[in-house]
Design a protein around this motif. Structure first.
Motif, PDB file in Angstrom:
ATOM      1  N   LYS A 104       7.006 -18.213  78.533  1.00 39.36           N
ATOM      2  CA  LYS A 104       8.046 -18.946  77.976  1.00 39.36           C
ATOM      3  C   LYS A 104       8.703 -20.134  78.374  1.00 39.36           C
ATOM      4  CE  LYS A 104       7.219 -14.927  75.808  1.00 39.36           C
ATOM      5  NZ  LYS A 104       6.533 -15.415  74.059  1.00 39.36           N
ATOM      6  N   VAL A 105       9.033 -20.766  76.738  1.00 38.40           N
ATOM      7  CA  VAL A 105       9.566 -21.588  77.473  1.00 38.40           C
ATOM      8  C   VAL A 105      11.206 -22.161  77.196  1.00 38.40           C
ATOM      9  CG1 VAL A 105      10.152 -25.016  77.148  1.00 38.40           C
ATOM     10  CG2 VAL A 105       7.409 -22.944  77.064  1.00 38.40           C
ATOM     11  N   ASP A 106      12.006 -22.189  77.881  1.00 35.63           N
ATOM     12  CA  ASP A 106      13.804 -22.277  77.970  1.00 35.63           C
ATOM     13  C   ASP A 106      13.912 -23.870  77.046  1.00 35.63           C
ATOM     14  OD1 ASP A 106      16.008 -21.837  77.328  1.00 35.63           O
ATOM     15  OD2 ASP A 106      16.254 -22.440  79.408  1.00 35.63           O
ATOM     16  N   VAL A 107      13.870 -23.139  75.992  1.00 35.28           N
ATOM     17  CA  VAL A 107      14.207 -24.353  74.547  1.00 35.28           C
ATOM     18  C   VAL A 107      15.381 -24.953  74.578  1.00 35.28           C
ATOM     19  CG1 VAL A 107      14.398 -24.924  72.086  1.00 35.28           C
ATOM     20  CG2 VAL A 107      12.808 -23.545  73.143  1.00 35.28           C
ATOM     21  N   GLN A 108      16.245 -24.600  75.713  1.00 37.04           N
ATOM     22  CA  GLN A 108      17.420 -24.974  75.578  1.00 37.04           C
ATOM     23  C   GLN A 108      17.262 -26.584  76.215  1.00 37.04           C
ATOM     24  OE1 GLN A 108      20.237 -25.287  73.867  1.00 37.04           O
ATOM     25  NE2 GLN A 108      18.731 -23.515  71.969  1.00 37.04           N
ATOM     26  N   ARG A 109      17.137 -25.031  77.395  1.00 35.76           N
ATOM     27  CA  ARG A 109      16.404 -26.436  78.503  1.00 35.76           C
ATOM     28  C   ARG A 109      16.396 -27.506  78.325  1.00 35.76           C
ATOM     29  NH1 ARG A 109      13.522 -24.633  84.010  1.00 35.76           N
ATOM     30  NH2 ARG A 109      13.898 -26.472  85.591  1.00 35.76           N
ATOM     31  N   LEU A 110      14.942 -27.432  77.570  1.00 32.92           N
ATOM     32  CA  LEU A 110      14.145 -29.190  77.332  1.00 32.92           C
ATOM     33  C   LEU A 110      14.912 -29.690  76.328  1.00 32.92           C
ATOM     34  CD1 LEU A 110      11.055 -27.711  76.514  1.00 32.92           C
ATOM     35  CD2 LEU A 110      11.258 -28.705  77.856  1.00 32.92           C
ATOM     36  N   LYS A 111      15.716 -29.123  75.308  1.00 40.06           N
ATOM     37  CA  LYS A 111      16.961 -30.705  74.787  1.00 40.06           C
ATOM     38  C   LYS A 111      17.859 -30.993  75.342  1.00 40.06           C
ATOM     39  CE  LYS A 111      16.368 -27.777  70.490  1.00 40.06           C
ATOM     40  NZ  LYS A 111      17.344 -26.688  69.068  1.00 40.06           N
TER      41      LYS A 111
END
Length: 123
Positions: A104-111
């Motif tokens: 599972k990838v933390d999309v907010q952290r990537l942004k």
């Protein structure tokens, strides 16, 4: 049995067999020249009648050539060999979904990381 249907053990004409297999009649006549095991009964006027064993052999030849990818020579070798004719290949296993493999990838952290890198490039 519905009108027009034959009994399971009845002989088939070349037209009936070509329709069942989805190949042209001349292809079946060609197979008769290449596979000596395929010998339908021939009546007056060269009318061909395929016995149930001939029908099964034609189905096997069709499967090997068109589904399994054998060449004519390859099918000849298979039919001449003492080994049994190979069964149809099982379908390949279903592909594993990428989401199931990826953590599972933390999309907010990537942004946030992308914005940070963009800010560094602008400097």
């Amino acid at each position: 049995m519905a009108t027009g249907e034959k009994a399971p053990g009845a002989f088939k004409t070349i037209g009936e067999l070509s329709t069942e297999l989805g190949v042209a009649q001349h292809i079946l006549r060609y197979w008769e020249t290449k596979f000596p095991q395929l010998r339908p009964l021939q009546r007056a006027g060269n009318r061909r009648y395929y016995r149930p064993a001939d029908v099964e052999l034609a189905r096997t030849i069709h499967r090997l050539l068109n589904a399994e990818g054998y060449t004519v020579r390859g099918v000849q070798k298979v039919l001449r060999s003492k080994d049994p004719v190979p069964e149809p290949a099982s379908p390949p296993p279903a592909p594993v979904m990428a989401e199931a493999l990826a953590p599972k990838v933390d999309v907010q952290r990537l942004k946030a990381l992308r914005h940070h890198l963009a800010a560094l490039i602008d400097d």
